[in-house]
Write an enzyme that holds these catalytic residues in place. Structure first.
Site, mmCIF file in Angstrom:
data_model
loop_
_atom_site.group_PDB
_atom_site.id
_atom_site.type_symbol
_atom_site.label_atom_id
_atom_site.label_comp_id
_atom_site.label_asym_id
_atom_site.label_seq_id
_atom_site.Cartn_x
_atom_site.Cartn_y
_atom_site.Cartn_z
ATOM 1 C CG PHE A 16 -16.186 45.476 96.936
ATOM 2 C CD1 PHE A 16 -17.046 45.356 95.854
ATOM 3 C CD2 PHE A 16 -15.388 46.621 97.025
ATOM 4 C CE1 PHE A 16 -17.110 46.342 94.884
ATOM 5 C CE2 PHE A 16 -15.444 47.611 96.054
ATOM 6 C CZ PHE A 16 -16.303 47.469 94.987
ATOM 7 C CB SER A 221 -22.975 51.565 94.470
ATOM 8 O OG SER A 221 -23.388 52.299 95.596
ATOM 9 C CE LYS A 222 -19.023 49.795 93.673
ATOM 10 N NZ LYS A 222 -19.135 50.726 92.605
ATOM 11 N NE ARG A 223 -18.934 54.455 100.147
ATOM 12 C CZ ARG A 223 -18.528 55.441 100.944
ATOM 13 N NH1 ARG A 223 -19.288 55.824 101.948
ATOM 14 N NH2 ARG A 223 -17.370 56.002 100.746
ATOM 15 C CG ASP A 224 -26.722 51.096 97.750
ATOM 16 O OD1 ASP A 224 -27.155 52.054 98.412
ATOM 17 O OD2 ASP A 224 -26.454 51.159 96.545
#
Length: 454
Positions: A16, A221-224
């Site tokens: 990503f 972070s990537k999750r957000d």
RNA sequence: GACCCUAUCGUCUAGUGGUUAGGACACCACCCUUUCACGGUGGCGGCCCGGGUUCGAAUCCCGGUAGGGUCGCCA
């Protein structure tokens, strides 16, 4: 002496591209273009197990989507493939001999030593002063942990160099003059500076840019939500808008303007003007800006982006004449903020399967309105020229005869033609659909009402 | 725990000793209008706290507080 600015973006292919990483790339690119320097792309793929060509493509595609072209770096996602520039390879996985040579150099100079199979760098205990172009002078002292053992591993026991080492070696070998990166590296810069000196060279200039945070101020972070560049690509934001928005996150032209042509940003961008505090990501403002860019964009470019989005959504745009598609898409230009809205907004142009918004149908397809629609159908059928001005005046004439406001006719008519209560300019949309389609759709609406009344 | 960075409307920012603290997004109201969007007008809303320095602090200094970052054989 060659004083050409050389900057680099050195992402790790994790699958990503973080929005913060995208901005780091952008600031490097801007600085290179502003100074007439060189923008290098280097892939830090030392974690072999995790890195794939697909993961590299995410980065290359993301940068290309943003329009950030690199002067040196890989041409494809293949580490062994072709590249631009004479300081390669630009994949760290292809540079092991370089690291081996540089480790040897430190070893022989006495700046490194072996320890339990790994190789550690002899770090100085005295504070290191960092002269950052953005943050200013920073005197970095050892933390209590570091004071216990200031030395750090530069090559793992399995022979793999660690980030701090390969990063410094590559910046050195590639002649990087300015390291523009996230502020999360500020504390580590002391290590990097000392390593450069161990190699007997002056370190590059450093510029640490503030981080991008979540709307609630926590680390992104990537999750957000919204943390990855891919969401903006997939949602169909205007890439120019993403670039413009990212420029404004931490940098300001200082003249109260928001929508600024890239060429002008390139001309005015500079490192000292970058703000020192972190910024929270404001999706609403980016969305607004995306809408602005779609509005400002040329018809040709919008057509290009729009047909791609429509096709991707499954609409068979190709089966319609190009002039029809162009005219249809132009009625949508400036009305949307993202391309992902387009299939719903303009789908009626490309399918005869118009489904009526249930709530609107119940409210607008009343017996009285259906009667008026029937009248409108006959009036439109007899129109000499089926154009927006003619349609408008005919509708208004009829409204006057009925003694009602035009909007009384407009709303049911729009619903019959598009199935929705919102959409492009009604008269234009009708003109573009053309007489045959419009009469057919009115007939369908009449039949629909008929079936409902039984 | 130690070290480092930061602190202006909800958010992004302008502001570098004297300003009615400006703009943008968002939000609210009204106007324009065939819907939506755009546009226009107006409104709401801010200098983290406490000490200094100064005739005078958002601006300079110190201390708190808060947020972020770093101290890995992750990158």
């Amino acid at each position: 002496m060659d004083t050409t600015v050389r900057v680099r973006f050195a992402p790790s292919p994790t699958g990503f591209l973080h929005i913060g990483g995208a901005r780091t790339a952008l600031f490097n690119w801007l600085y290179a273009r502003h100074t007439g320097g060189c923008f290098i792309l280097r892939i830090e793929d030392t974690d072999l197990a995790r890195n794939t060509r697909e993961a590299v493509d995410v980065i290359l595609d993301g940068l290309r989507w943003l329009g950030l072209d690199w002067d040196e770096g890989p041409a494809t996602s293949d580490p062994a493939g072709p590249s631009k520039g004479d300081r390669g390879p630009y994949f760290q996985s292809m540079r092991s001999s370089v690291y081996a040579r540089r480790v040897q150099e430190l070893l022989s100079k006495g700046y490194a030593y072996e320890h339990e199979g790994a190789i550690k760098f002899k770090m100085q205990r005295e504070p290191v002063t960092i002269n950052d172009l953005i943050v200013g002078e920073v005197k970095r002292e050892l933390t209590d942990r570091e004071a216990e053992d200031p030395d750090f591993v530069i090559v793992r026991s399995d022979g793999q160099p660690v980030f701090h080492f390969s990063n410094v070696v590559d910046d050195l070998e590639m002649g990087v003059t300015h390291v523009i990166r996230g502020e999360d590296h500020l504390s580590n810069t002391a290590k990097h500076i000392v390593m450069f000196r161990a190699f007997g060279v002056e370190p590059p200039k450093y510029a640490h840019i503030p981080l991008i945070l979540n709307p609630d101020g926590t680390k992104m972070s990537k999750r957000d939500k919204g943390a990855l560049l891919s969401v903006y690509q997939e949602q169909g934001y205007a890439p120019e808008a993403v670039v413009n928005y990212l420029c404004l996150l931490g940098w300001s032209p200082k003249d109260n303007r928001e929508i600024i042509p890239l060429e002008e940003i390139v001309a005015r961008f500079d490192l000292p003007q970058i703000v020192r505090h972190n910024a929270r990501f404001d999706m609403a403002k980016l969305l607004w800006m995306s809408g602005e860019y779609f509005r400002l964009m040329s018809n040709d470019r919008f057509y290009e982006l729009a047909t791609e989005a429509l096709t991707k959504s499954g609409l068979n745009v190709q089966s319609f004449p190009d002039s029809y598609v162009r005219a249809a898409i132009e009625t949508c230009k400036g009305k949307l903020k993202t391309l992902s809205e387009l299939p719903v907004y303009a789908g009626f142009y490309f399918t005869d399967e118009v489904t009526y918004d249930p709530e609107a149908a119940a409210r607008l397809f009343t017996p009285q309105n259906i009667g008026r629609l029937a009248g409108l159908r006959e009036a439109f059928a007899g129109l000499a020229s089926f154009t927006a001005p003619e349609l408008e005046s005919r509708l208004k004439t009829m409204a006057a005869q009925l003694g009602v406001k035009p909007s009384e006719l407009v709303h049911p008519l729009r619903l019959a033609c598009t199935g929705k209560t919102i959409g492009p300019s009604l008269y234009h949309l009708i003109e573009i659909l053309g007489r045959d389609r419009v009469l057919a759709r009115l007939d369908r609406a009449l039949a629909w009402a008929e079936s409902r009344s039984k």
